[in-house]
Design a protein around this motif. Structure first.
Motif, PDB file in Angstrom:
ATOM      1  N   UNK A 512     -49.559  66.807  40.007  1.00 51.32           N
ATOM      2  CA  UNK A 512     -49.823  67.873  39.992  1.00 51.32           C
ATOM      3  C   UNK A 512     -50.710  68.641  41.318  1.00 51.32           C
ATOM      4  N   UNK A 513     -50.521  69.933  40.824  1.00 54.27           N
ATOM      5  CA  UNK A 513     -50.481  70.192  42.615  1.00 54.27           C
ATOM      6  C   UNK A 513     -50.026  72.125  42.175  1.00 54.27           C
ATOM      7  N   UNK A 514     -50.829  72.801  42.994  1.00 50.59           N
ATOM      8  CA  UNK A 514     -50.638  74.632  43.392  1.00 50.59           C
ATOM      9  C   UNK A 514     -50.252  74.830  41.373  1.00 50.59           C
ATOM     10  N   UNK A 515     -51.062  73.914  40.146  1.00 52.36           N
ATOM     11  CA  UNK A 515     -50.567  74.926  39.045  1.00 52.36           C
ATOM     12  C   UNK A 515     -49.532  74.764  38.134  1.00 52.36           C
ATOM     13  N   UNK A 534     -55.988  68.565  37.074  1.00 53.94           N
ATOM     14  CA  UNK A 534     -55.422  67.556  37.616  1.00 53.94           C
ATOM     15  C   UNK A 534     -55.048  65.942  37.053  1.00 53.94           C
ATOM     16  N   UNK A 535     -53.519  65.645  37.198  1.00 50.28           N
ATOM     17  CA  UNK A 535     -52.665  64.602  36.650  1.00 50.28           C
ATOM     18  C   UNK A 535     -54.127  63.705  36.691  1.00 50.28           C
ATOM     19  N   UNK A 536     -54.634  62.904  35.905  1.00 50.13           N
ATOM     20  CA  UNK A 536     -55.302  61.015  36.173  1.00 50.13           C
ATOM     21  C   UNK A 536     -54.761  60.325  35.069  1.00 50.13           C
ATOM     22  N   UNK A 537     -53.672  60.359  34.801  1.00 49.95           N
ATOM     23  CA  UNK A 537     -53.449  59.271  33.687  1.00 49.95           C
ATOM     24  C   UNK A 537     -52.128  59.616  33.173  1.00 49.95           C
TER      25      UNK A 537
END
Length: 1183
Positions: A512-515, A534-537
């Motif tokens: 993920x990043x920048x929406x 944020x992607x965490x899994x």
């Protein structure tokens, strides 16, 4: 939690109190003898307010934001508007200590050292109440019903809106612990009102509205000067002699310091609906802070643990959405979760929890171990039997008993650490350092393994499921993917803040990043979709995303990577991706692509997933054919294309494989006839005709009947064309078909005629029947459509259809109550017996229903019918003539009885007594034998008795009453008959001579009660009665001498031989309707010179009736005006009657030959427009 100073200002005076405007835009401060108004956004002093003469101790804003109040040592209260204008002032006897607005009613409570007052705008004066001690603070409940007062003697008094004390709370310290600040919890979620109390016994306490204390006193270790809640009641601010503001939970657990000051904190408040805090100090400092609450959390696969309300831990199952709350009652500093372990770091200890069971959805945790020791660490990790503490460059491994087992010293700051699994007690850790080094550490091994080293600092790490690939996010927001074994950089992607491998698929990761959320499969291009956080899994099709403070499981279809594999015909890999989670449409696309690629195994699995039995049957049939030895892939693919709707491609493949017939069948089954024709080209005409026929069938099935009709006609299938046209009611199209057909095509033409008949087009039906020559059906058509004129015309030309026409016509006439016409029709059809039966039934019904006039009419018609039958069939002549006389007699009886019935059954009667008398006497003399159905002898005798008594025929009346005694009398006339029987005894036993009937032949007066019936007792001459009044008419019947015909007799009578001159003359009025003799002037009685008078002589007292017979000379002497003739049709003879009183006019109906007094007849005809007996209309010119 940390506090960030937003702005600060300082004044010369002590800040005793402050208040926010409810919308948070302005801040009102009590500083010296002034009020200071600040803009909260940047700390600008907007305006000082002067109005008090001494130090201002308190200020409060109304909840509606329209006004605020201030209280001062000058004993006054000033009410200010939101525009900063003073509008009202009132005073107390002592200095004002505190003020508070009711949140609901906006009633103002103002408290001084000796009393408190309650004021609202609608009140004219302030209601004041004495206090036993100095009031230091006050606060309203959320619902505005109660006001709590804190006093310097340690007492809390809870009052209602009228100032009456409801609850009194006495604190143990008394005056040694004065109450310095109180505040009700503003939360709407609390079931009870909770009052927070801070006293100078250095304690924080909580009470319910009832006065019951909640929990124990919390020691503060300083003198509190102010206490206030956050807007939703989740936290409490307390400031005082410790020169700082402390943050507490709503239960009184201290969480930390907001801001340290240089002097005592006298007041602190939270800006409404925000995390901003303002602090006012004794030295005049005003500080405005923003509180930032950091996220404390941990994640392992689908379990997410996070801090809530600073002291609680909530464990959330991201798949089932189950949650469990663990109350720690202390500030939670760190959280770590791994498999069935949960570690929570508190200020003075670490708690280790474990699950009750090994169930994957079990959410019940229990304490396994406690490590009672204070630790300072940046990161906390838990394993099956250990906890790992990260302190900048150092890692420490501790057992659950708190014993340090191992320690690792790193070259650089540790930026990321993660447990990547392993056996219990030997788990592996993935560690990323600031210098770009990435290490793998096993908790049972002192030596760290360097996986690789990159140039930039590590922010996030993750290892693939097979431990072959490593994904790294560096400080430049770049995602780099390495092969762990070769250390080779496989690819890199920009704009990444976190990364996670799919735990179920080796080649898939997301970052993920920048929406945006980016999903990458193998080395294919990245697929993007919008996602905040944020992607965490990444587990299967679920991506676990942390956004602000909330964790959510986002279901992401794996469509994009699946299509990337499909584009490269990698069907098995695409199937593995689809198993992670794609839509039904994606499954279907995978199945179709695999089917077209002849990868039947993958296609079968995919079609099974979407439950498409149609394609599964196709695959099964292809597999069966392959087992039988078929190897033509073109033929298999053609079947697939035809199932998919790619018919032209299928046709080409069928043709290429030598199966043109299959292509033709496909096109015809699909009704694609134009394509089929193109495919055939100039082929066999028979096949072309078959195609047209099939095309017509298709047009019919898809509700295009007109097109179908045209096609059927082209194909020569006229029957189907006629059927469609007829069922849709297209008459024009039907007649076109019928006219084009040859008359030899009998069946289609008859079918057309049937539809014409059904569609109410008899003209076209007749045309069609004539074309075929089916005259019988044509006759039936005319009969069914009631087109009698055409039917009769056809019957004249073809007599063999006479019965088929006249019988239905007669039945139709009978159904429409046109019985006279119906009889004629039955006659013409030769169905006399049927005509008689119908009329007999109608007559019976009329009698049963007491419609005696109708019964008389029907019997007369029956008699005439019998007469016609006697004339038509000589064999039945005698029988029919007997019936004729019988029915004539019944018609006369029922015609007379109608008047009797009306008189006895209806409440009013308009008939003259003489008429009723004559009719009842006529019926009594006629009913010498059996009484016909419906005629009541009781009613007849009852009428005769009453009218005889009324007219003076007492002897006859007594006879009638005597006869009634032997009959069964209805209850309704029982009393009347009994009374009449008694009263008639008082009358003389004789009859009035005026009522005695005269025989006009022999001039004999006949008795009223005649045993012979309606004939003269002397000459036996039958009486002729009027058909209306039933009086005896002055007529004598005479007979012709043998040898004289009826025509000759009429001619002789018409000669009118000269007679002796009379005074006056007869006038004959002859019309089609009647024969009338009228005397214009008075004339003498018939003289002795009349030859007819001589013929009236007879042997007196003879028992046999001797008729009057006249010869030619007598006939010549008669006047046509004096003679009435009943001109009966054969086989009956004519009847001749001579009027003996020509001056009294008599009229005879030319149809039924009934006699009437002319005046009566004319009146009845005017009333009914027809003969009252036979119902012959006056405008009917026929006999």
């Amino acid at each position: 939690m940390r506090a960030v100073l937003t702005w600060r200002d300082k004044v010369e005076q002590c800040i005793y109190d402050l208040a926010f405007k409810p919308d948070g835009t302005q801040l009102i401060l009590a500083a010296g003898n002034r009020l200071l108004v600040y803009d909260t956004s940047d700390g600008t002093l907007l305006q000082p307010l002067k109005g008090h003469k001494d130090t201002v101790y308190c200020v409060a804003y109304a909840k509606d934001g329209k006004r605020f109040a201030s209280g001062s040592a000058d004993k006054s209260i000033i009410i200010w508007t939101s525009k900063l204008e003073g509008i009202l002032k009132y005073t107390h006897n002592d200095s004002i200590q505190c003020v508070s607005y009711n949140p609901i009613t906006h009633q103002l409570a103002s408290c001084s050292s000796s009393d408190f007052g309650l004021w609202s705008p609608e009140q004219k004066s302030v209601s004041k109440h004495k206090s036993s001690s100095k009031i230091t603070c006050c606060s309203w409940t959320n619902d505005g019903q109660y006001l709590a007062l804190g006093m310097s003697n340690g007492v809390i008094s809870i009052r209602n809106k009228n100032g009456e004390e409801k609850v009194k709370i006495e604190r143990p310290g008394g005056s040694f612990s004065p109450i310095w600040s109180i505040c009700w919890n503003p939360s709407r979620e609390e079931h009870n009102d909770i009052l927070a109390v801070a006293d100078w016994g250095q304690k924080l306490s909580f009470y319910q509205l009832s006065g019951k204390q909640i929990g124990k006193d919390r020691p503060l270790n300083f003198d509190p000067c102010c206490i206030s809640y956050f807007t939703k009641g989740e936290y409490i601010l307390v400031g005082g002699s410790d020169k700082q503001v402390s943050l507490f939970t709503k239960d009184g657990v201290r969480l930390g310091t907001v801001g340290e000051q240089n002097s005592w904190v006298w007041t602190c408040r939270v800006k409404p609906d925000s995390n901003y805090v303002v602090v006012g100090c004794q030295d005049g400092t005003i500080s405005f802070y923003q509180l930032i609450f950091s996220t404390v959390h941990g994640l392992y696969k689908d379990r997410y643990a996070y801090r809530d309300s600073m002291t609680d831990v909530i464990v959330q199952h991201l798949i089932t959405e189950q949650k469990v709350r663990i109350k720690c009652r202390e500030l939670v500093k760190k959280i770590a979760i791994y498999k069935n372990r949960l570690a929570i770091q508190l200020p003075e200890k670490i708690l280790i929890y474990e699950l009750y069971s090994d169930d994957s959805v079990d959410m019940h945790y229990r304490v396994k171990e406690k490590i009672v020791k204070k630790f300072e660490c940046n990161l906390l990790v838990v394993c099956t039997d250990h906890i790992i503490l990260c302190q900048e460059k150092r890692l420490q491994c501790l057992s659950f008993s708190g014993v340090k087992e191992r320690e690792w010293q790193m070259e650089s700051l540790i930026r990321y650490i993660k447990v990547i699994g392993g056996p219990a007690g030997r788990e592996g850790l993935l560690v990323g350092l600031k210098n770009g080094q990435i290490l793998k550490i096993f908790v049972d091994n002192l030596f760290a393994i360097v996986l690789l080293k990159q140039a930039t600092a590590v922010r996030c790490l993750d290892m693939s499921a097979s431990r072959n690939k490593l994904a790294v996010v560096d400080e430049n927001d770049t995602c780099l993917v390495y092969d762990i074994h070769t250390k080779e950089l496989l690819f890199q992607e920009p704009n990444a803040n976190s990364v996670a491998w799919n735990t179920q698929c080796e080649d898939m990761l997301c970052f993920s990043g920048g929406g945006y959320l980016n999903i990458k499969a193998s080395t294919f291009p990245v697929h993007q979709q919008k996602l905040q956080g944020f992607v965490v899994g990444y587990n299967g099709s679920k991506i676990f995303c942390l956004h602000v403070f909330s964790m959510s499981a986002v279901e992401v279809p794996q469509s994009a990577p699946m299509y990337q594999y499909l584009d490269r015909k990698m069907f098995r890999e695409a199937y593995q991706i689809a198993c992670l989670g794609v839509t039904d449409a994606d499954w279907r696309e995978l199945a179709m692509e695999a089917l077209e690629g002849l990868e039947f195994e993958t296609a079968k699995k995919a079609f099974t997933r979407v439950q498409d039995l149609r394609y599964l049957e196709l695959i099964s049939s292809i597999e069966e054919r392959k087992k039988r030895g078929e190897t033509n892939n073109d033929l298999f693919l053609a079947d697939v294309f035809s199932y998919q709707g790619k018919f032209h491609e299928a046709a080409k493949l069928y043709k290429r494989s030598g199966h043109e017939n299959l292509a033709l069948d496909m096109y015809t089954d699909l009704c694609m006839f134009e394509y089929a024709k193109d495919f055939l080209g100039s082929g066999d005409p028979k096949e072309t005709k078959m195609l047209i026929s099939k095309q017509a069938d298709w047009a019919r099935n898809i509700n295009e009947p007109k097109a179908a009709v045209e096609m059927y006609i082209s194909a020569g299938e006229h029957t189907k064309a006629i059927d469609i046209s007829g069922s849709h009611g297209w008459v024009d199209m039907l007649i076109d078909i019928a006219r084009k057909l040859d008359k030899a095509e009998r069946e289609p033409l008859l079918m057309c005629a049937r539809y014409f008949k059904k569609l109410d087009s008899p003209g076209y039906a007749a045309e069609t029947y004539l074309k075929v020559g089916d005259l019988k059906s044509l006759v039936q058509l005319y009969v069914d459509t009631k087109r009698w004129d055409e039917a009769f015309a056809l019957g004249e030309k073809h007599p063999e259809f006479k019965d088929d026409i006249y019988v239905p016509y007669a039945q139709w006439l009978a159904e429409n109550d046109r019985f006279e016409e119906a009889q004629k029709a039955f006659h013409k059809a030769g169905r006399q017996g049927e005509a008689v039966r119908v009329l007999e039934q109608l007559t019976h019904n009329a009698v049963v229903e007491s419609r005696f006039n109708d019964a008389a009419y029907y019997y007369w018609m029956l008699s005439m019918q019998c007469l016609d039958m006697a004339q038509a069939d000589p064999a039945q002549k005698d029988v029919m003539l007997d019936k004729f006389h019988h029915f004539q007699h019944l018609a006369e009886l029922y015609h007379g009885y109608q008047t009797i019935h009306r008189y006895t059954e209806e409440p009013f009667s308009f008939d003259l007594p003489e008429t009723l008398f004559n009719i009842s006497k006529f019926l009594l003399h006629s009913l010498t034998k059996a009484t016909p159905l419906g005629i009541s002898k009781v009613n007849t005798l009852f009428t005769l008795a009453k009218q005889s008594k009324a007219l003076g025929a007492y002897k006859l009346a007594r006879h009638a009453y005597d006869k009634l005694r032997g009959l069964q009398i209805p209850a309704r006339i029982q009393k009347s008959i009994e009374l009449g029987t008694l009263t008639i005894r008082s009358k003389p036993f004789h009859d009035s001579e005026e009522l005695v009937p005269l025989c006009y032949r022999c001039s004999t007066n006949n008795p009223l009660l005649n045993n012979l019936g309606n004939v003269c007792i002397n000459c036996r001459q039958p009486f002729i009665f009027s058909a209306s009044s039933y009086e005896v008419l002055h007529l004598v019947e005479f007979y012709l001498e043998e040898g004289i015909t009826d025509e000759e007799a009429v001619a002789l009578i018409d000669l009118e031989a000269p007679r002796h001159k009379r005074e006056g003359k007869w006038q004959e009025i002859a019309s089609n309707n009647s024969q009338t003799l009228r005397l214009d002037e008075a004339m003498d009685a018939i003289g002795d010179d009349d030859p007819f008078t001589a013929k009236l002589s007879f042997e007196q007292g003879g028992s046999e009736f001797v008729p009057v017979v006249v010869n030619r000379s007598v006939l010549r002497s008669m006047s046509r005006r004096d003679v009435l003739i009943k001109r009966w049709p054969p086989p009956l003879q004519w009847q001749y009657f001579r009027s003996l009183l020509p001056d009294a006019s008599i009229t005879m109906c030319p149809s039924c030959f009934q006699m009437f007094h002319s005046e009566d007849y004319e009146l009845l005809v005017l009333q009914h427009a027809c003969c009252p007996y036979c119902r012959r209309r006056i405008d009917d010119t026929g006999p």
